[in-house]
Scaffold this motif. Sequence first.
Motif, mmCIF file in Angstrom:
data_model
loop_
_atom_site.group_PDB
_atom_site.id
_atom_site.type_symbol
_atom_site.label_atom_id
_atom_site.label_comp_id
_atom_site.label_asym_id
_atom_site.label_seq_id
_atom_site.Cartn_x
_atom_site.Cartn_y
_atom_site.Cartn_z
ATOM 1 N N LEU A 162 0.829 -1.204 0.000
ATOM 2 C CA LEU A 162 0.000 0.000 0.000
ATOM 3 C C LEU A 162 0.864 1.254 0.000
ATOM 4 O O LEU A 162 1.790 1.366 0.793
ATOM 5 N N PHE B 240 -2.957 3.748 11.796
ATOM 6 C CA PHE B 240 -4.403 3.949 11.980
ATOM 7 C C PHE B 240 -4.884 5.128 11.128
ATOM 8 O O PHE B 240 -5.852 5.024 10.373
ATOM 9 N N LEU C 226 -3.189 4.603 7.050
ATOM 10 C CA LEU C 226 -3.258 3.337 6.300
ATOM 11 C C LEU C 226 -4.476 2.498 6.669
ATOM 12 O O LEU C 226 -4.739 1.498 6.014
ATOM 13 N N ARG C 227 -5.208 2.879 7.732
ATOM 14 C CA ARG C 227 -6.393 2.121 8.171
ATOM 15 C C ARG C 227 -6.033 0.668 8.449
ATOM 16 O O ARG C 227 -6.807 -0.253 8.180
ATOM 17 N N LEU C 228 -4.816 0.457 8.959
ATOM 18 C CA LEU C 228 -4.360 -0.885 9.304
ATOM 19 C C LEU C 228 -4.134 -0.988 10.798
ATOM 20 O O LEU C 228 -3.571 -0.068 11.412
ATOM 21 N N VAL C 229 -4.561 -2.103 11.387
ATOM 22 C CA VAL C 229 -4.272 -2.394 12.779
ATOM 23 C C VAL C 229 -2.911 -3.083 12.830
ATOM 24 O O VAL C 229 -2.740 -4.157 12.257
ATOM 25 N N THR D 248 -5.864 2.599 -5.830
ATOM 26 C CA THR D 248 -5.303 1.331 -5.346
ATOM 27 C C THR D 248 -6.272 0.200 -5.683
ATOM 28 O O THR D 248 -7.481 0.338 -5.494
ATOM 29 N N PRO E 100 -7.330 -5.006 -1.702
ATOM 30 C CA PRO E 100 -7.335 -6.463 -1.569
ATOM 31 C C PRO E 100 -8.709 -7.018 -1.224
ATOM 32 O O PRO E 100 -9.539 -6.349 -0.604
ATOM 33 N N CYS F 112 -11.553 0.390 2.634
ATOM 34 C CA CYS F 112 -10.952 1.271 3.641
ATOM 35 C C CYS F 112 -9.460 1.463 3.365
ATOM 36 O O CYS F 112 -8.860 2.419 3.862
ATOM 37 N N LEU F 113 -8.876 0.578 2.565
ATOM 38 C CA LEU F 113 -7.460 0.714 2.202
ATOM 39 C C LEU F 113 -7.271 1.531 0.931
ATOM 40 O O LEU F 113 -6.147 1.719 0.470
ATOM 41 N N GLN F 114 -8.383 2.017 0.352
ATOM 42 C CA GLN F 114 -8.264 2.902 -0.804
ATOM 43 C C GLN F 114 -7.566 4.196 -0.391
ATOM 44 O O GLN F 114 -7.624 4.607 0.766
ATOM 45 N N GLN F 115 -6.879 4.836 -1.286
ATOM 46 C CA GLN F 115 -6.266 6.133 -0.988
ATOM 47 C C GLN F 115 -7.365 7.133 -0.595
ATOM 48 O O GLN F 115 -8.382 7.225 -1.262
ATOM 49 N N GLY F 116 -7.136 7.836 0.507
ATOM 50 C CA GLY F 116 -8.169 8.694 1.061
ATOM 51 C C GLY F 116 -9.071 7.946 2.037
ATOM 52 O O GLY F 116 -9.962 8.540 2.636
ATOM 53 N N GLY F 117 -8.857 6.645 2.196
ATOM 54 C CA GLY F 117 -9.556 5.884 3.226
ATOM 55 C C GLY F 117 -10.960 5.435 2.882
ATOM 56 O O GLY F 117 -11.670 4.951 3.757
ATOM 57 N N LEU G 170 -8.217 -4.563 10.153
ATOM 58 C CA LEU G 170 -8.573 -3.394 9.353
ATOM 59 C C LEU G 170 -9.313 -2.390 10.224
ATOM 60 O O LEU G 170 -10.180 -2.763 11.020
ATOM 61 N N VAL G 171 -8.969 -1.109 10.051
ATOM 62 C CA VAL G 171 -9.700 -0.030 10.708
ATOM 63 C C VAL G 171 -10.881 0.331 9.796
ATOM 64 O O VAL G 171 -10.681 0.755 8.665
ATOM 65 N N VAL H 184 -12.230 7.249 10.747
ATOM 66 C CA VAL H 184 -12.948 7.342 12.015
ATOM 67 C C VAL H 184 -12.058 8.061 13.027
ATOM 68 O O VAL H 184 -10.837 7.874 13.045
ATOM 69 N N ASP H 185 -12.676 8.922 13.839
ATOM 70 C CA ASP H 185 -11.917 9.622 14.870
ATOM 71 C C ASP H 185 -11.343 8.598 15.850
ATOM 72 O O ASP H 185 -12.048 7.684 16.290
#
Lengths: 318, 318
Positions: A28, A266, A269-272, B23, B26, B43-48, B271-272, B305-306
């Motif tokens: 990513l 977080f 990348l929105r990854l844990v 992106t 996956p 959620c892993l797209q660019q910009g979330g 994943l977040v 997400v905050d």
Amino acid sequence: MTRQSPTAEGVESAAKRIEDWVTRTPLLPFEWRGRRLWAKAECLQQGGAFKLRGATNRLLQLDEEEKKRGVVAFSSGNHARGVAIAARRLGISATIVMPSDAPAVKREATAAEGAEIILYDRAREDRVAIAARISEETGAIVVPSFDDIDIIEGQGTAGVEIREQLAAEPPLVVVPCGGGGLSSGIALALPNSAIVPVEPAGWDDMARSLERGEIVPVGEGAPATKLDALQTPIVSPHTFGVLHARGARGLSVSDEEAFAAMRFAFDHLRLVVEPGGAAALAAVLAGTVADVPEGSVVILSGGNVDPGLYASVLNGAA
Amino acid sequence: MTRQSPTAEGVESAAKRIEDWVTRTPLLPFEWRGRRLWAKAECLQQGGAFKLRGATNRLLQLDEEEKKRGVVAFSSGNHARGVAIAARRLGISATIVMPSDAPAVKREATAAEGAEIILYDRAREDRVAIAARISEETGAIVVPSFDDIDIIEGQGTAGVEIREQLAAEPPLVVVPCGGGGLSSGIALALPNSAIVPVEPAGWDDMARSLERGEIVPVGEGAPATKLDALQTPIVSPHTFGVLHARGARGLSVSDEEAFAAMRFAFDHLRLVVEPGGAAALAAVLAGTVADVPEGSVVILSGGNVDPGLYASVLNGAA
């Protein structure tokens, strides 16, 4: 013929052997100081860490008689879970020796795969000896977490994927390092990339070994660390040998730097990512890696973290 | 020739048009009730969030004169950020009209892309009217968040990827739904898959519209929801038209069900996911989707997400 050391060819064979058993994890893009870097998201691997690669590569090469004897592994969690998943899929019984202070999330996930868990006291007992005793008593095959040619070659398949995903070798790969299985495997897969292993502060025995030119264990009284996945007291001749031959140098990061990297993952990348899995990213973000060229790769090696600790890290309280 | 409605061919063209700008997210396996399902990790797209797909497809089709005029968009956050990223890359100035209660993480990220932010009061002001006024005053092109053929076809490229990643159409795709751009776009890309749009409880105007066979807006006094990304007062003839023609039926989920899905994504997928992005997974986990065959796909549409809310969700306190 007994093989003496892991090889690039062995990594390529492993990649073909395991490709139907593991997730091809995404690479990513993210921006840092105006440069585009890549995160190899091994936290998205099945079992939440890269460990399924090596475990699958090892277990697929057991013969039928060995499969019947079962396997035994010692691990703080991610290797345990990887071995447990691979064993379940192949119908092999697995016994896992884990430290009693391993994160609950890792213990429970490993038990959920059907493995038998034996806990030991990290400070007072020797997990290698416990595993050896179980092996003697039951005939189970010991599956080491890094000191094993098949394991190292299996972990290196992450490097094969990186090369295929970029259609090139990246200039630099920064890798979380415990015993060095992932770092050395990736080094074999990417002969032209600079490899930087990153360890927890005080547990930087790979870095000190590379600097001295010989294996040095972690000293007595090493500090507590939240990077449990990388808490390895001594590296292996195989992993050290590969990295030493490459002229690699190691780095280390603090808990706080790892937490900052978890928050970055977080936010951006929105990854844990778990503390140990964030070590390489932490070294980049903290500026500890001297030069990070455009197109460098950072390995996020695992994402198995207790939700309470993760929430504390997000709240800045960990 | 003005096109009347989004088409499958339009989605395929969009996939080719934007492939170098987004992106390829996956498709990650997970187990649920003994079945293997797939999570499409937008959620892993660019910009979330998936929104970069539609925004890029729309902006790439502006002519030079239109590009000079700039663009204006109204959005609670994810569309805003997608438009802001696409506009920055193409050298187009962007103005974003956002509700004053949008999550801070979304506001800040959009501003960081260089867009001008104009806040409005969700309860008292009409964002469509504000955007139209800005467009009149400045000549900027309005980029709607879902009521637009190019946007819908752009979002549908997620469906093209799913088909390519599985080398087949899945039996079922469960999709978070606000205005229906993503659901209808994916429906066009996957003509043989059942499509289930999932909305927040009380904001299930797509579900009610599909049931009635005509567009019904969200009623007065709709409840507060934490699924801000899906908080859309009325769907579009384009999005409704596609789903209605397919005989689709919609579902809804509560905040608590979405939070449970966020925790599941944390534990099992690393994943977040934001509350709205977890709506489809929530409907599956809660058993709201009547039948979920092996190989079904769940879209995780966004992860912005905050951190404070996310920590509360992990701690079970949200």
